[in-house]
Design an enzyme around this catalytic site. Structure first.
Site, PDB file in Angstrom:
ATOM      1  N   ILE A 107       0.830  -1.192   0.000  1.00  9.42           N
ATOM      2  CA  ILE A 107       0.000   0.000   0.000  1.00  9.42           C
ATOM      3  C   ILE A 107       0.869   1.249   0.000  1.00  9.42           C
ATOM      4  O   ILE A 107       1.939   1.265   0.594  1.00  9.42           O
ATOM      5  CB  ILE A 107      -0.975  -0.028   1.209  1.00  9.42           C
ATOM      6  CG1 ILE A 107      -1.949   1.155   1.169  1.00  9.42           C
ATOM      7  CG2 ILE A 107      -0.238  -0.094   2.537  1.00  9.42           C
ATOM      8  CD1 ILE A 107      -3.107   1.022   2.153  1.00  9.42           C
ATOM      9  N   CYS A 108       0.404   2.262  -0.698  1.00 13.11           N
ATOM     10  CA  CYS A 108       1.005   3.593  -0.701  1.00 13.11           C
ATOM     11  C   CYS A 108       2.496   3.531  -1.068  1.00 13.11           C
ATOM     12  O   CYS A 108       2.850   3.062  -2.141  1.00 13.11           O
ATOM     13  CB  CYS A 108       0.772   4.250   0.652  1.00 13.11           C
ATOM     14  SG  CYS A 108       1.127   6.028   0.693  1.00 13.11           S
ATOM     15  N   GLY A 109       3.375   4.000  -0.205  1.00 16.78           N
ATOM     16  CA  GLY A 109       4.793   4.068  -0.521  1.00 16.78           C
ATOM     17  C   GLY A 109       5.422   2.732  -0.848  1.00 16.78           C
ATOM     18  O   GLY A 109       6.416   2.669  -1.586  1.00 16.78           O
ATOM     19  N   THR A 111       4.154   0.529  -2.752  1.00 17.08           N
ATOM     20  CA  THR A 111       3.968   0.264  -4.185  1.00 17.08           C
ATOM     21  C   THR A 111       5.085   0.895  -4.998  1.00 17.08           C
ATOM     22  O   THR A 111       5.494   0.359  -6.032  1.00 17.08           O
ATOM     23  CB  THR A 111       2.604   0.791  -4.679  1.00 17.08           C
ATOM     24  OG1 THR A 111       2.554   2.223  -4.536  1.00 17.08           O
ATOM     25  CG2 THR A 111       1.459   0.160  -3.904  1.00 17.08           C
TER      26      THR A 111
END
Length: 210
Positions: A107-109, A111
């Site tokens: 998730i988020c960073g 990725t």
């Protein structure tokens, strides 16, 4: 049995994996014949980390302790420190897991870390915007497979934006098969909408209420 490895690193975004870790750890909404699930906190060392919310987490094990097989799940949270080279080892482990049928949720960073290692070039995925991945990963080549949704599942890889934690959790729980389908639908609808009708629907799906 599934082993869920939750990777922790400094500045970890506390809220992003909160739903899924809480449900998998407590098993409070599991179906009667749910597979056994064990959570392990993993990091590059056994030194404690400090989350974005200021909480201290001490890992149970290190990256070398991760067992790579189809029953292993690796969860990668967002954080502001993914650019540190010491986290490359967990992305290599993620690649191994994907190749052997294990599951990876990012998730988020996290990725962006996957994009930097080419792991999103051939799989459907999402993040905080395709422009975000272009900006943070000059080698990223997966633009044509980017899907503008909060969370995207492509077989054993699930990716999410910073706002996609709830849907990511739903997709992970579905992949593991630990909830009845009607329980999962009611659970997701309740936390997604806050409507009391879904809470009572959720309670009615539980084994002790049937």
């Amino acid at each position: 049995m599934f082993t869920i490895y939750v990777y922790v690193l400094d500045t970890l975004a506390d809220w992003e994996l909160g739903h899924v870790t809480s449900e998998l750890n407590t098993g409070r909404f599991f179906k009667k014949d749910a597979p056994v699930v064990e959570l392990k906190i993993v990091s590059y060392s056994k030194e404690s980390i400090t989350t974005m919310g200021g909480m201290t987490i001490t890992p149970d094990c290190t990256i070398d302790d991760i067992i790579v097989n189809e029953s292993s799940v690796l969860l990668l949270p967002g954080a502001d420190t993914w650019n540190d080279p010491k986290h490359a080892a967990i992305i290599e482990k993620a690649s191994e897991l994907l190749s052997t049928g294990g599951m990876v949720g990012a998730i988020c960073g996290a990725t962006a870390a996957l994009a930097n290692h080419g792991l999103l070039d051939n799989r459907s995925h999402t993040s905080n915007g395709v422009g975000f991945l272009d900006m943070v990963s000059p080698t990223y080549k997966g633009q044509s497979l980017y899907i503008d949704e909060p969370s995207v599942a492509d077989n054993n890889l699930i990716t999410a934006s910073s706002t996609g934690g709830l849907l990511l959790s739903k997709q992970i729980i579905e992949h593991l098969g630990v909830f009845q389908p009607d329980t999962l639908d009611a659970w997701y609808n309740y936390f997604n909408t806050g409507k009391a009708e879904y809470f009572f629907a959720l309670m009615q799906t539980l084994p002790n209420n049937n």
